[in-house]
Design a protein around this motif. Structure first.
Motif, PDB file in Angstrom:
ATOM      1  N   ILE A   1      -4.920  -1.893   9.361  1.00  0.00           N
ATOM      2  CA  ILE A   1      -4.366  -2.553   8.328  1.00  0.00           C
ATOM      3  C   ILE A   1      -4.114  -3.951   8.615  1.00  0.00           C
ATOM      4  CG2 ILE A   1      -2.600  -2.752   6.371  1.00  0.00           C
ATOM      5  CD1 ILE A   1      -2.533   0.192   6.216  1.00  0.00           C
TER       6      ILE A   1
ATOM      7  N   LEU B   1      -0.912  -4.933  -8.387  1.00  0.00           N
ATOM      8  CA  LEU B   1      -1.923  -4.973  -7.141  1.00  0.00           C
ATOM      9  C   LEU B   1      -2.822  -6.145  -7.400  1.00  0.00           C
ATOM     10  CD1 LEU B   1      -2.246  -3.104  -4.484  1.00  0.00           C
ATOM     11  CD2 LEU B   1      -4.264  -2.629  -5.777  1.00  0.00           C
TER      12      LEU B   1
ATOM     13  N   LEU C   1       1.263   6.156  -6.888  1.00  0.00           N
ATOM     14  CA  LEU C   1      -0.009   6.977  -7.385  1.00  0.00           C
ATOM     15  C   LEU C   1      -0.021   8.477  -7.195  1.00  0.00           C
ATOM     16  CD1 LEU C   1      -3.581   5.482  -7.523  1.00  0.00           C
ATOM     17  CD2 LEU C   1      -3.018   7.306  -5.885  1.00  0.00           C
TER      18      LEU C   1
ATOM     19  N   LEU D   1      -0.170   9.625   5.512  1.00  0.00           N
ATOM     20  CA  LEU D   1       1.319   9.717   5.846  1.00  0.00           C
ATOM     21  C   LEU D   1       2.012  10.825   5.470  1.00  0.00           C
ATOM     22  CD1 LEU D   1       3.456   7.348   6.782  1.00  0.00           C
ATOM     23  CD2 LEU D   1       4.285   7.126   4.517  1.00  0.00           C
TER      24      LEU D   1
ATOM     25  N   ILE E   1      -7.290   1.681   0.289  1.00  0.00           N
ATOM     26  CA  ILE E   1      -6.367   1.816   1.508  1.00  0.00           C
ATOM     27  C   ILE E   1      -4.998   2.691   0.897  1.00  0.00           C
ATOM     28  CG2 ILE E   1      -4.845   0.394   3.214  1.00  0.00           C
ATOM     29  CD1 ILE E   1      -7.008  -1.569   2.955  1.00  0.00           C
ATOM     30  N   ALA E   2      -4.593   2.102   0.036  1.00  0.00           N
ATOM     31  CA  ALA E   2      -3.118   2.886  -0.392  1.00  0.00           C
ATOM     32  C   ALA E   2      -3.296   4.309  -0.553  1.00  0.00           C
ATOM     33  CB  ALA E   2      -2.632   2.233  -1.720  1.00  0.00           C
ATOM     34  N   VAL E   3      -4.261   5.019  -1.124  1.00  0.00           N
ATOM     35  CA  VAL E   3      -4.515   6.282  -1.210  1.00  0.00           C
ATOM     36  C   VAL E   3      -4.769   7.026   0.107  1.00  0.00           C
ATOM     37  CG1 VAL E   3      -5.881   8.009  -2.147  1.00  0.00           C
ATOM     38  CG2 VAL E   3      -5.559   5.942  -3.501  1.00  0.00           C
TER      39      VAL E   3
ATOM     40  N   VAL F   1       0.862  -1.308   0.009  1.00  0.00           N
ATOM     41  CA  VAL F   1       0.020   0.034   0.138  1.00  0.00           C
ATOM     42  C   VAL F   1       0.897   1.429  -0.179  1.00  0.00           C
ATOM     43  CG1 VAL F   1      -2.047  -1.143   0.892  1.00  0.00           C
ATOM     44  CG2 VAL F   1      -0.410   0.090   2.406  1.00  0.00           C
TER      45      VAL F   1
ATOM     46  N   ILE G   1      -7.971  -2.513  -1.582  1.00  0.00           N
ATOM     47  CA  ILE G   1      -6.582  -2.196  -1.041  1.00  0.00           C
ATOM     48  C   ILE G   1      -5.981  -1.034  -1.875  1.00  0.00           C
ATOM     49  CG2 ILE G   1      -4.240  -3.107  -1.530  1.00  0.00           C
ATOM     50  CD1 ILE G   1      -5.425  -6.183  -1.621  1.00  0.00           C
ATOM     51  N   ALA G   2      -6.566  -0.811  -2.926  1.00  0.00           N
ATOM     52  CA  ALA G   2      -6.118   0.530  -3.623  1.00  0.00           C
ATOM     53  C   ALA G   2      -6.733   1.731  -2.824  1.00  0.00           C
ATOM     54  CB  ALA G   2      -6.590   0.655  -5.089  1.00  0.00           C
TER      55      ALA G   2
ATOM     56  N   PHE H   1      -3.946   5.788   3.066  1.00  0.00           N
ATOM     57  CA  PHE H   1      -2.742   5.670   3.963  1.00  0.00           C
ATOM     58  C   PHE H   1      -1.598   6.597   3.700  1.00  0.00           C
ATOM     59  CE2 PHE H   1       1.309   3.394   5.301  1.00  0.00           C
ATOM     60  CZ  PHE H   1       1.081   3.511   6.729  1.00  0.00           C
ATOM     61  N   VAL H   2      -1.147   6.484   2.177  1.00  0.00           N
ATOM     62  CA  VAL H   2      -0.193   7.446   1.968  1.00  0.00           C
ATOM     63  C   VAL H   2      -0.400   8.827   2.064  1.00  0.00           C
ATOM     64  CG1 VAL H   2       1.508   7.851   0.085  1.00  0.00           C
ATOM     65  CG2 VAL H   2       1.148   5.458   0.438  1.00  0.00           C
TER      66      VAL H   2
ATOM     67  N   PHE I   1       2.277   1.369  -3.896  1.00  0.00           N
ATOM     68  CA  PHE I   1       1.361   1.918  -4.602  1.00  0.00           C
ATOM     69  C   PHE I   1       0.997   3.290  -4.328  1.00  0.00           C
ATOM     70  CE2 PHE I   1      -3.195   1.905  -6.254  1.00  0.00           C
ATOM     71  CZ  PHE I   1      -2.984   1.580  -7.383  1.00  0.00           C
ATOM     72  N   GLY I   2       0.374   3.626  -3.251  1.00  0.00           N
ATOM     73  CA  GLY I   2       0.104   4.881  -2.648  1.00  0.00           C
ATOM     74  C   GLY I   2       0.909   6.136  -3.256  1.00  0.00           C
TER      75      GLY I   2
END
Lengths: 165, 154
Positions: B144, A152, A44, B43, B35-37, A37, B32-33, B39-40, A40-41
């Motif tokens: 997570i 992913l 992105l 962050l 979560i990625a957006v 994550v 999951i995608a 979470f980062v 990918f995050g």
């Protein structure tokens, strides 16, 4: 030949321990999820900026300097944890179609990144912060987004098909 | 909750989700995608509010940047998460890890919303807000971890 290597990998004490009854595999998988994550995050976030969307700061170059260290550390963790899961069932994963597709998408993402760094990125000081980014940067951002989404999704699909399709 | 599980499991939507082999993997990919957006973005945004990253950018625009990048993925997570619950209610509704995850998510979201308001005020975040910003990240990480363990502890 490849099958022999995969079988030997699977027979190593580490692989046997990971595939065993302990909670090792779930913990490795949990770390893998945190790593992917983050990879990918962060990618992105940069890709959307390259595609011309506004972000938390204007400069794409500064975003890359800020975010890519996170990406690389997380990617290293993803490779280590991914390899650990792979060796636990090396022959099964090696034959799995989604695993092979995932690896192909990863290679594609790497090639796309190399093209960007040898191309549009070399002149980033000239176009960064401008009205429109060059085609090379936008194509790299879009391709990166698609390829990493494939990584992913194929990755998630592996967990549902532990046999060749 | 024990009565709700079988009711959901027998619903037409649950049957459709189970009969369509690609449905749940696809839902999980979106999950999951998202979560990625979330979470980062958190962050970057929360580390900025804590004064540990991108300190040349003012907190107010960071807060305005972060808020939709938490709220929209959260909406997607609610939808995809609900679909997963409906397809297999017994996996979640009677699973204590799932409820720990829900607790962490509620706390993380509520604290995030408080921090968006704090960020809108001029100047740097207070000491309390900085600690709050780092706490949010720990809460999301915990969510997570629990999310992955739902699959193993039921």
């Amino acid at each position: 030949m490849i099958n022999d290597i995969l079988q030997q990998l699977e027979a190593t004490p580490l692989a046997v321990a990971i595939s065993g009854e302990s909670s090792l595999f779930p913990w490795i998988e949990t770390l893998h999820v945190i790593a992917i994550v983050t990879v990918f995050g962060s990618i992105l976030t940069i890709d959307l900026r390259l595609l011309g969307r506004s972000s938390y700061r204007e400069s794409a170059a500064r975003m890359m300097r800020e975010l890519l260290p996170w990406t690389w550390v997380a990617f290293a963790l993803a490779v280590v944890t991914g390899s650990a899961m792979f060796i636990s069932k090396a022959t099964t994963y090696g034959m799995n179609g989604y695993f092979q597709l995932k690896m192909a998408a990863l290679v594609g993402a790497g090639i796309n990144m190399a093209i960007f760094h040898l191309g549009a990125y070399r002149t980033i000081d000239r176009w960064d912060g401008g009205v429109a980014f060059p085609v090379g940067a936008r194509v790299a951002g879009g391709a990166s987004l698609i390829l990493w989404a494939m990584v992913l999704c194929f990755g998630r699909w592996i967990g549902f098909t532990l046999s060749p399709f | 909750m024990k009565g709700l599980g079988p009711l959901l499991a027998d619903s037409q939507l649950a049957q459709l989700l189970r009969d369509t082999s690609w449905a749940i993997p696809a839902v999980q990919c979106v999950h999951i995608a998202a979560i990625a957006v979330l979470f980062v973005s958190s962050l970057v945004g929360q580390l900025r509010l804590a004064g540990l990253m991108a300190t040349d950018v003012e907190p107010a625009p960071i807060g305005r940047w972060l808020a939709p990048r938490v709220r929209w993925p959260f909406a997607a997570l609610l939808i995809t998460g609900s679909l997963m619950i409906i397809s297999e209610p017994e996996r979640t509704l009677t699973n204590s890890v799932f409820w720990v995850k829900m607790g962490l998510v509620v706390c993380a979201l509520a604290l995030s919303e408080l921090l968006f308001r704090a960020a809108a005020k001029p100047g740097e975040a207070s000491q309390v807000a900085r600690i709050g910003a780092l706490t949010v990240l720990v809460l999301w990480l915990g969510a997570i971890v629990c999310g992955r363990w739902i699959a193993y502890l039921y």
